[in-house]
Design an enzyme around this catalytic site. Structure first.
Site, short mmCIF file in Angstrom:
data_model
loop_
_atom_site.label_atom_id
_atom_site.label_comp_id
_atom_site.label_asym_id
_atom_site.label_seq_id
_atom_site.Cartn_x
_atom_site.Cartn_y
_atom_site.Cartn_z
N THR A 72 0.83 -1.21 0.00
CA THR A 72 0.00 0.00 0.00
C THR A 72 0.86 1.26 0.00
OG1 THR A 72 -1.88 -1.03 1.11
CG2 THR A 72 -1.83 1.36 1.06
N TRP A 114 1.22 -9.94 3.51
CA TRP A 114 0.62 -9.34 2.32
C TRP A 114 1.32 -9.88 1.06
CZ3 TRP A 114 -0.43 -7.30 6.86
CH2 TRP A 114 -1.52 -6.46 7.04
N ASN A 154 -3.25 -11.85 3.21
CA ASN A 154 -4.16 -10.73 3.40
C ASN A 154 -5.05 -10.50 2.18
OD1 ASN A 154 -4.90 -8.16 4.96
ND2 ASN A 154 -4.31 -7.35 2.95
N GLU A 155 -6.36 -10.56 2.42
CA GLU A 155 -7.38 -10.22 1.42
C GLU A 155 -7.26 -11.02 0.13
OE1 GLU A 155 -7.17 -5.96 1.07
OE2 GLU A 155 -8.11 -5.62 3.02
N GLU A 239 -9.56 -6.19 9.95
CA GLU A 239 -9.06 -4.92 9.42
C GLU A 239 -10.25 -4.02 9.17
OE1 GLU A 239 -6.07 -4.85 6.33
OE2 GLU A 239 -6.90 -3.00 5.49
#
Length: 894
Positions: A72, A114, A154-155, A239
């Site tokens: 990010t 991530w 993550n995600e 999150e």
């Protein structure tokens, strides 16, 4: 005023277990600058985040497991860039966890990846990744850290078999106490857990992201699924947030209180912990606090910190929610919400109430029973809707219940915490004022230990760490460590890092570089706004390869790159050191290699920005002796201007563009000047105009005759370019100027069409003729317009296929014309006539043959912007199709 809300706080009632409030360091690089803060301010910031009774008092901390790729706001380093070589001191997450533990030994730690290093075989959901995570847990142990929770990717959903394998591997490696969270994406994981017992048994906690209105959502309401609630395992907002540190506070507290009331969520993690990132990066004010100026020590504690404190300083993990004491004020979401928790000792309790969506004052009437304390309650409040230190986390009053009952009056926009506990507190440390990073600034990296981050260097992609210098150089250097493309979480880019102050303007950036193998390195200057993904980095780039080929380019924050100059110099080779320099002096940008200028460009797109180092591939190149030196006296540059004779030219008309190169009187002469022009849509001779020399104090001017396009009005950008040599160094100049091609003025009154200006006119034989027949292929070679023996003084002579376009601008009401085949075709030809308004047929004939009588066409033009008079060939070719528009008239408003 809403009716008073009755809240029963009954120690005999219960609900789910509270697991705590936390924040996320990572996803990515958002804690980076915190390590470079002066010790005093660093301690203050950490105290505000973690110290009990001082600020946010965080109870959970999620750490990114670095993978050498951007997640990010930066790239967090892996502990294992290459397989088998582990560096447990990589990055700053373990340091941060140590600082958190030192302040709050009870804080629980949670690891989540991530990205992952590129050497992993089989993708993320592989045995290699499991082994990597276990190595990361081992590194945490060397820092005295016990990781309580561990996630997957993550995600990115889940692989159920992988979680089962991970659980088994953790148990075998001595980490049976580590609890797995799945899947840090959505509640869909609960559906799979319900049908897969092995997967269900491997997972301890169901964690979903942004369950309260999405990423950065309002959190007016929250949700989980029935399958998730029926599972019985803890449900976490693993999150949430993505909100400005001040304006996001109302949504933050709603996510916590309404998260439980609506969805039975027992934990909340704010993303991110802190915006300790450069101010030009995405989400630069998002978190509990901001810390973007380590050289000054300046920081800011956000309203999110105090909204968090209204929960964490009043209830601890292991407390139990009282469902009967939780709900919506007055039974309506618009009034606000409240949650009540009781301590394991069965005596203390706290109720947190928020009125962030209320518009008027209201009252809550409490009744306490079931063994809970009926003694004095302490009230703390924060006005989160209107952030102000004077109303942040204030001990407003103490209330003594009467027979276990009492009332609380509440204003809109607040969070209130009512508690029987004590020990709450508000930190008093204040930050110094911010100031720029002073120039000159330099770093030779010799004070840094191998495997650590260099001061102020913030990785955006790849991993830049201090290592022993290569290629025969002693001391320490900065090396890009990711030797293969990582398993990425967001898009790929050059491997690069940013360094310095985004407010810097005129400076020279210099660094020694060593290419480990063939490839391209880059210096980045005036690096400004970065949008996601990280390749969308605004700034100027000087790239040079081992062969000596080099480019100066600019990039905007949408990732569009424009080459400003490109050439070559002596090859750099590999395994040798070279000195690169990129200088900014107003609009003049100069690149040099080993002390020799190789290119100069002139561009004023970006006036300020920090520096950067990078390479266009995943190599282990090194950098040394990084320095930034101010340029205080701006030299007068050679200039290029591009000036059109008018800023707006009518469609089809001509315009003169004057381009001038001027050499200031105190500059060196310019030699071999080559001027070119680009004007999309315009017609002109594009051949370069060349001048031998321009002496100091003189200019050279090139003029260009351009014809505007026909058809639609348009705005184009004239781009003039000049190349020349100055003192033996190649220079590139560019200058843009807007130029519009516009419609002619619309007609007014009654007009003969042949007297009007056309937007465009096309013809199947020769030009469209005015007031005569089409004749031959040359202009004005026709005869008087004659149809069926009648001569007409006004009109248009055409040959199919033909189209005459006239701009009306909605100003005309009607069109009339006599049409037919001209007598000069000797009775031959077949054609059709059509009147089109804005592309729609308004009137038309059938097939008209040579010798046919004249026909009348009439069309209503109300509201029509563009008129087309079209002659078609009737499908049999266009020989002798001499179609005449005789006496064509437009009736328009005056």
């Amino acid at each position: 005023m809403p009716a008073a809300t009755s809240i029963t706080v009954d120690g005999g009632q219960s609900g789910r277990t509270f697991d705590g409030i936390g924040a996320i360091s990572g996803g990515g690089g958002n804690s980076r600058l915190l390590t470079d803060y002066p010790a005093a301010q660093q301690k203050q910031i950490l105290d505000y985040l973690f110290k009990p009774g001082y600020g946010a008092n965080l109870q959970l901390l999620k750490l990114e497991i670095g993978g050498d790729a951007n997640s990010t706001d930066g790239s967090e380093p892996s502990i294992e860039h290459t397989k088998g070589t582990i560096n447990c001191n990589a990055g700053y997450e373990f340091w941060l966890a140590e600082q958190a533990k030192a302040r709050n030994p009870d804080i629980a730690l949670y690891g989540l990846a991530w990205a992952a290093p590129g050497w992993i075989n089989g993708g993320f959901w592989s045995t290699d990744t499991i082994n990597y995570l276990i190595s990361w847990l081992g590194c945490a142990k060397t820092h005295g850290l016990d990781i309580k929770y561990l996630g997957g990717w993550n995600e990115r959903g889940h692989d159920a078999d992988w979680y089962v394998q991970l659980r088994s591997a953790l148990n075998a490696a001595g980490y049976s106490s580590v609890e797995l969270v799945a899947d840090d994406s959505s509640w869909d994981v609960a559906d799979d857990m319900a049908t897969d017992p092995a997967f269900n048994n491997a997972v301890s906690i169901i964690g979903a992201h942004y369950p309260c209105g999405g990423d950065g959502g309002s959190a007016d309401s929250c949700s989980s699924t029935q399958a998730a609630q029926d599972n019985g395992k803890p449900l976490w907002a693993s999150e949430n947030g993505s909100q400005d540190m001040n304006t996001g506070a109302p949504a933050l507290i709603r996510s916590i209180t309404r998260g439980y009331v609506d969805a039975k969520l027992t934990s909340y993690f704010n993303w991110p912990l802190i915006a300790a990132i450069y101010s030009n990066l995405p989400y630069s004010t998002v978190g509990l606090a901001t810390a973007n100026s380590p050289w000054s020590g300046s920081y800011s504690i956000g309203e999110n910190t105090w909204a968090t404190a209204q929960v964490t300083q009043f209830a601890q993990p292991g407390w139990t929610f009282i469902d009967q004491g939780s709900g919506y004020l007055g039974g309506a979401e618009s009034n606000g919400s409240y949650i009540t928790l009781k301590s394991p000792n069965g005596t203390d309790y706290s109720t947190i109430l928020e009125t962030t969506t209320a518009t008027t004052a209201q009252t809550a009437d409490f009744t306490v029973k079931g063994g809970l304390s009926t003694g004095t309650v302490h009230v703390w409040a924060t006005d989160v809707n209107d952030p102000n230190p004077a109303t942040d986390f204030i001990h407003t009053q103490d209330i003594t219940p009467t027979d276990g009952t009492y009332s609380l009056n509440m204003l809109p926009g607040y969070v209130y915490s009512v508690t029987t506990t004590t020990g709450q507190g508000k930190g008093t440390a204040t930050a110094p004022a911010a100031h720029p990073l002073a120039l000159p600034y330099s770093d030779n990296f010799n004070k840094d230990a191998a495997g650590t981050e260099a001061k102020y260097v913030s990785d955006m992609q790849g991993a830049f760490e201090v290592q022993k210098c290569a290629a025969g150089r002693s001391g320490m250097c900065l090396q890009q460590m990711a030797a293969t493309k990582p398993i990425e979480w967001q898009d790929d880019s050059d491997a690069f890092a940013l360094v310095g102050d985004p407010t810097w303007t005129n400076y020279s950036m210099q660094a020694d570089v060593e290419l480990a193998k063939p490839g391209t390195v880059e210096l980045i200057g005036r690096a400004g706004t970065q949008n996601r993904p990280q390749s969308h980095q605004q700034g100027y780039y000087f790239q040079i390869s081992d062969t000596g080929d080099w480019t100066i380019l600019k990039s905007d924050s949408d990732g569009n790159r424009t080459v400003l100059a490109r050439s070559s110099t002596t090859a750099l080779g590999t395994g040798t050191w070279h000195k690169l320099k990129l200088s900014f002096d107003g609009p003049v940008i100069t690149a040099s290699v080993d002390g020799k200028n190789v290119g100069v460009v002139n561009d004023s797109s970006y006036a300020a920005g920090q520096g950067g180092l990078g390479l266009t591939s995943y190599d282990t190149d090194q950098f040394d002796n990084l320095s930034f030196t101010p340029i205080t006296k701006q030299a007068a540059p050679v200039t290029l201007t591009a000036t059109p004779s008018t800023a707006a030219v009518q469609l089809g008309a001509t315009v003169t563009v004057t381009t001038t190169v001027t050499v200031p009187s105190h500059a060196k002469a310019a030699e071999g000047i080559n001027i070119t022009l680009a004007a999309p849509g315009f017609t002109f001779d594009p051949q370069p105009q060349v001048f031998g020399e321009i002496k100091p104090g003189h200019s050279a001017t090139a003029t260009w005759q351009l014809t505007a396009p026909t058809g639609k009005a348009t705005l184009t950008t004239l781009s003039a370019f000049a190349t020349f040599a100055q003192d033996g160094v190649a220079n590139w100049l560019s200058e843009d100027s807007p130029l519009s091609a516009v419609y002619p003025p619309p007609p007014s009154g009654v007009n003969n069409v042949s007297d009007l200006q056309f937007v465009s006119a096309t013809n199947g034989w020769g030009p469209v003729e005015r007031d005569q027949s089409v004749g031959g292929q040359n202009a004005d070679d026709g005869t008087p317009l004659t149809i069926d023996g009648t001569v007409y003084p006004k009109g248009l002579g055409t040959n199919s296929p033909s189209d005459v376009t006239i701009y009306l601008g909605g100003n005309c009401s009607s069109f009339t014309s006599i049409v037919g085949d001209d007598a000069d075709a000797d009775g031959n030809g077949t054609m059709t006539f059509s009147v089109l308004g804005d592309g729609k047929t308004l009137a038309a004939t059938g097939v008209v043959k040579g010798g046919d009588p004249a026909q009348q066409l009439t069309a209503d033009l109300t509201g029509v912007q563009m008129l087309d008079l079209v002659v078609g060939d009737a499908g049999d070719g266009n020989a002798y199709d001499h179609g005449d528009w005789a006496m064509p008239k437009l009736t328009c408003s005056s």
